[in-house]
Enzyme design. Structure first.
Site, PDB file in Angstrom:
ATOM      1  N   MET A  74       0.842  -1.199   0.000  1.00  0.00           N
ATOM      2  CA  MET A  74       0.000   0.000   0.000  1.00  0.00           C
ATOM      3  C   MET A  74       0.877   1.249   0.000  1.00  0.00           C
ATOM      4  O   MET A  74       0.402   2.351   0.271  1.00  0.00           O
ATOM      5  CB  MET A  74      -0.924  -0.006   1.218  1.00  0.00           C
ATOM      6  CG  MET A  74      -1.897  -1.186   1.177  1.00  0.00           C
ATOM      7  SD  MET A  74      -3.395  -0.921   2.125  1.00  0.00           S
ATOM      8  CE  MET A  74      -2.715  -0.695   3.760  1.00  0.00           C
TER       9      MET A  74
ATOM     10  N   LEU B  60       6.643   3.168   1.498  1.00  0.00           N
ATOM     11  CA  LEU B  60       7.569   2.035   1.599  1.00  0.00           C
ATOM     12  C   LEU B  60       8.669   2.284   2.622  1.00  0.00           C
ATOM     13  O   LEU B  60       9.183   3.396   2.760  1.00  0.00           O
ATOM     14  CB  LEU B  60       8.196   1.756   0.230  1.00  0.00           C
ATOM     15  CG  LEU B  60       7.189   1.403  -0.888  1.00  0.00           C
ATOM     16  CD1 LEU B  60       7.931   1.118  -2.200  1.00  0.00           C
ATOM     17  CD2 LEU B  60       6.306   0.226  -0.517  1.00  0.00           C
TER      18      LEU B  60
ATOM     19  N   HIS C  83       9.263  -3.368   3.558  1.00  0.00           N
ATOM     20  CA  HIS C  83       8.869  -3.582   2.157  1.00  0.00           C
ATOM     21  C   HIS C  83      10.106  -3.884   1.306  1.00  0.00           C
ATOM     22  O   HIS C  83      10.081  -4.752   0.439  1.00  0.00           O
ATOM     23  CB  HIS C  83       8.209  -2.321   1.595  1.00  0.00           C
ATOM     24  CG  HIS C  83       6.910  -1.929   2.244  1.00  0.00           C
ATOM     25  ND1 HIS C  83       6.774  -0.774   2.975  1.00  0.00           N
ATOM     26  CD2 HIS C  83       5.704  -2.522   2.275  1.00  0.00           C
ATOM     27  CE1 HIS C  83       5.530  -0.660   3.401  1.00  0.00           C
ATOM     28  NE2 HIS C  83       4.851  -1.721   3.010  1.00  0.00           N
TER      29      HIS C  83
ATOM     30  N   GLN D  14       5.765 -11.631   7.002  1.00  0.00           N
ATOM     31  CA  GLN D  14       5.208 -12.323   8.171  1.00  0.00           C
ATOM     32  C   GLN D  14       4.658 -11.336   9.196  1.00  0.00           C
ATOM     33  O   GLN D  14       3.956 -11.718  10.110  1.00  0.00           O
ATOM     34  CB  GLN D  14       6.275 -13.237   8.800  1.00  0.00           C
ATOM     35  CG  GLN D  14       6.478 -14.489   7.964  1.00  0.00           C
ATOM     36  CD  GLN D  14       7.750 -15.241   8.290  1.00  0.00           C
ATOM     37  OE1 GLN D  14       8.681 -14.685   8.891  1.00  0.00           O
ATOM     38  NE2 GLN D  14       7.813 -16.503   7.888  1.00  0.00           N
ATOM     39  N   LYS D  15       4.968 -10.065   9.022  1.00  0.00           N
ATOM     40  CA  LYS D  15       4.412  -9.017   9.890  1.00  0.00           C
ATOM     41  C   LYS D  15       2.883  -9.111   9.916  1.00  0.00           C
ATOM     42  O   LYS D  15       2.257  -8.964  10.948  1.00  0.00           O
ATOM     43  CB  LYS D  15       4.878  -7.661   9.382  1.00  0.00           C
ATOM     44  CG  LYS D  15       4.070  -6.469   9.791  1.00  0.00           C
ATOM     45  CD  LYS D  15       4.565  -5.933  11.089  1.00  0.00           C
ATOM     46  CE  LYS D  15       3.962  -4.617  11.523  1.00  0.00           C
ATOM     47  NZ  LYS D  15       2.685  -4.246  11.019  1.00  0.00           N
ATOM     48  N   ASP D  16       2.289  -9.328   8.721  1.00  0.00           N
ATOM     49  CA  ASP D  16       0.832  -9.485   8.624  1.00  0.00           C
ATOM     50  C   ASP D  16       0.537 -10.978   8.541  1.00  0.00           C
ATOM     51  O   ASP D  16       0.179 -11.506   7.479  1.00  0.00           O
ATOM     52  CB  ASP D  16       0.316  -8.741   7.397  1.00  0.00           C
ATOM     53  CG  ASP D  16       0.600  -7.256   7.496  1.00  0.00           C
ATOM     54  OD1 ASP D  16      -0.219  -6.530   8.055  1.00  0.00           O
ATOM     55  OD2 ASP D  16       1.690  -6.825   7.047  1.00  0.00           O
TER      56      ASP D  16
ATOM     57  N   SER E 293       6.423  -0.356  10.111  1.00  0.00           N
ATOM     58  CA  SER E 293       5.072  -0.292   9.572  1.00  0.00           C
ATOM     59  C   SER E 293       4.855   1.095   8.999  1.00  0.00           C
ATOM     60  O   SER E 293       5.368   2.086   9.550  1.00  0.00           O
ATOM     61  CB  SER E 293       4.057  -0.546  10.696  1.00  0.00           C
ATOM     62  OG  SER E 293       2.772  -0.084  10.306  1.00  0.00           O
TER      63      SER E 293
ATOM     64  N   ARG F  88       2.271   2.659   9.238  1.00  0.00           N
ATOM     65  CA  ARG F  88       1.481   3.385  10.242  1.00  0.00           C
ATOM     66  C   ARG F  88       2.347   3.945  11.372  1.00  0.00           C
ATOM     67  O   ARG F  88       1.859   4.760  12.155  1.00  0.00           O
ATOM     68  CB  ARG F  88       0.373   2.485  10.800  1.00  0.00           C
ATOM     69  CG  ARG F  88      -0.734   2.229   9.772  1.00  0.00           C
ATOM     70  CD  ARG F  88      -1.949   1.539  10.378  1.00  0.00           C
ATOM     71  NE  ARG F  88      -3.071   1.504   9.455  1.00  0.00           N
ATOM     72  CZ  ARG F  88      -3.379   0.480   8.671  1.00  0.00           C
ATOM     73  NH1 ARG F  88      -2.655  -0.623   8.697  1.00  0.00           N
ATOM     74  NH2 ARG F  88      -4.423   0.534   7.852  1.00  0.00           N
TER      75      ARG F  88
HETATM   76  P1  AMP Z   1       1.492  -2.975   3.423  1.00  0.00           P
HETATM   77  O1  AMP Z   1       2.037  -1.909   2.537  1.00  0.00           O
HETATM   78  O2  AMP Z   1       1.436  -2.594   4.861  1.00  0.00           O
HETATM   79  O3  AMP Z   1       0.205  -3.550   2.901  1.00  0.00           O
HETATM   80  O4  AMP Z   1       2.548  -4.166   3.372  1.00  0.00           O
HETATM   81  C1  AMP Z   1       2.922  -4.751   2.152  1.00  0.00           C
HETATM   82  C2  AMP Z   1       3.704  -5.987   2.432  1.00  0.00           C
HETATM   83  O5  AMP Z   1       4.867  -5.673   3.180  1.00  0.00           O
HETATM   84  C3  AMP Z   1       2.898  -7.008   3.266  1.00  0.00           C
HETATM   85  O6  AMP Z   1       3.137  -8.309   2.759  1.00  0.00           O
HETATM   86  C4  AMP Z   1       3.473  -6.816   4.641  1.00  0.00           C
HETATM   87  O7  AMP Z   1       3.383  -7.970   5.448  1.00  0.00           O
HETATM   88  C5  AMP Z   1       4.926  -6.489   4.322  1.00  0.00           C
HETATM   89  N1  AMP Z   1       5.526  -5.784   5.459  1.00  0.00           N
HETATM   90  C6  AMP Z   1       5.082  -4.669   6.074  1.00  0.00           C
HETATM   91  N2  AMP Z   1       5.871  -4.347   7.126  1.00  0.00           N
HETATM   92  C7  AMP Z   1       6.827  -5.299   7.190  1.00  0.00           C
HETATM   93  C8  AMP Z   1       7.934  -5.534   8.053  1.00  0.00           C
HETATM   94  N3  AMP Z   1       8.206  -4.749   9.083  1.00  0.00           N
HETATM   95  N4  AMP Z   1       8.707  -6.615   7.804  1.00  0.00           N
HETATM   96  C9  AMP Z   1       8.448  -7.445   6.774  1.00  0.00           C
HETATM   97  N5  AMP Z   1       7.418  -7.278   5.919  1.00  0.00           N
HETATM   98  C10 AMP Z   1       6.609  -6.210   6.113  1.00  0.00           C
END
Ligand code: AMP
Length: 287
Positions: free
Chosen positions: A31, A34, A38, A155-157, A192, A194
């Protein structure tokens, strides 16, 4: 690197590049906003495939009415720089109207992929009804648009990763899902997008989430296998937080377990107050 927002244009460009490279396509769905978490997925996708695609799309169908869809950080310029430096071939950054049709905008409804109720009605899905339907739907659309061979998830999510893996199996997508480890700050806060919402005090409080997980893991490694004890230990560390859930589930089934006899995950969701609003954070650790 090409930045593309239109679905047909992306399909055409992938076809052209694939004609030259004739190899595997790796997709990293995000999303945006980055960060290094990411980036770890992007670098892996880049190193394992001839074509590396990153999507940046804040997907409206996975946000509830009172969630942060409108204020979610959108930093496409910086995201593009990061992707370019990482050697990404295509940055797919569509607008909602590139992804959803008129019918969706008029009726707020579209064809959805709905994972089984038991799988979604717990952990994050419990407080975010419809969230994983939206996630599966956008992920399936991205799979169909890019025709990727591999897709990279963090694996965070963890619940999202589990549900996407289940969707791929249930719907016979010919795609390998690659799970990537959680990237943390030096003080163990899980990265994150967020985190950008957190003021100094909130960030300090948020640190107790990872502290709670590491403390529980420490006890587990010393031989404590009862979930209740580990959960209580974690909750004691997070007394200053509004904890939504602290649960231990089997890594294979995501079902709650009382005694840990095989690979398990401890998952936490908690809210902190920051700049007058509430920030919901998640984290987890393998036991
Ligand atoms: P998002 O942009 O939050 O939807 O995340 C996109 C991808 O990045 C998802 O597969 C998340 O699990 C991964 N992601 C987000 N934060 C981390 C992190 N701290 N470590 C590893 N992967 C992450």
């Amino acid at each position: 690197m090409k930045i593309i927002s239109n679905v047909e244009e992306l399909r055409l460009e992938i076809k052209k590049l694939n004609a030259q490279k004739d190899g595997t396509i790796g997709l990293v769905p995000t999303m945006g906003a980055l960060h290094k978490g990411h980036l770890s997925l992007i670098e892996k996708a880049r190193s394992e495939n001839q074509i590396a695609i990153v999507s940046v799309f804040v997907n409206p169908t996975q946000f509830g009415p009172n969630e942060d869809y409108d204020k979610y950080p959108r930093t496409l310029e910086a995201d593009a720089k990061l992707c370019e430096n990482a050697g990404v071939d295509f940055l797919f950054a569509p607008k909602p109207a590139d992804i959803y049709d008129e019918y969706y905008f008029q009726n707020k409804e579209t064809t959805l992929i709905c994972p089984p109720y038991e799988v979604v009605n717990k952990l994050c899905g419990k407080s975010r009804p419809g969230h994983f339907d939206g996630v599966c739907t956008i992920v399936a659309k991205l799979f169909n648009i890019t025709k990727c061979n591999r897709a990279y998830f963090g694996q965070k999510d963890a619940q999202q990763l589990f549900i996407v893996q289940k969707m791929v199996k249930d719907l016979n997508f010919d795609i390998e899902i690659i799970a990537c480890p959680i990237v943390r700050e030096d003080d163990n806060l899980a990265l994150s997008s967020r985190n950008t919402y957190l003021d100094e005090k909130a960030r300090c409080e948020a640190l107790n989430i990872s502290k709670a997980l590491f403390k529980a893991k420490e006890l587990f490694d010393k031989g404590i296998k009862e979930s209740a004890i580990l959960v209580d230990t974690a909750l004691a560390v997070m007394q200053n937080l509004d904890v939504e859930y602290t649960e231990i589930v089997s890594l294979d089934t995501f079902e709650k377990i009382d005694i840990i006899e095989k690979k398990a995950l401890m998952l936490i969701a908690a809210r902190v107050s920051s700049n007058g609003s509430t920030v919901r954070l998640i984290d987890n650790i393998e036991l």
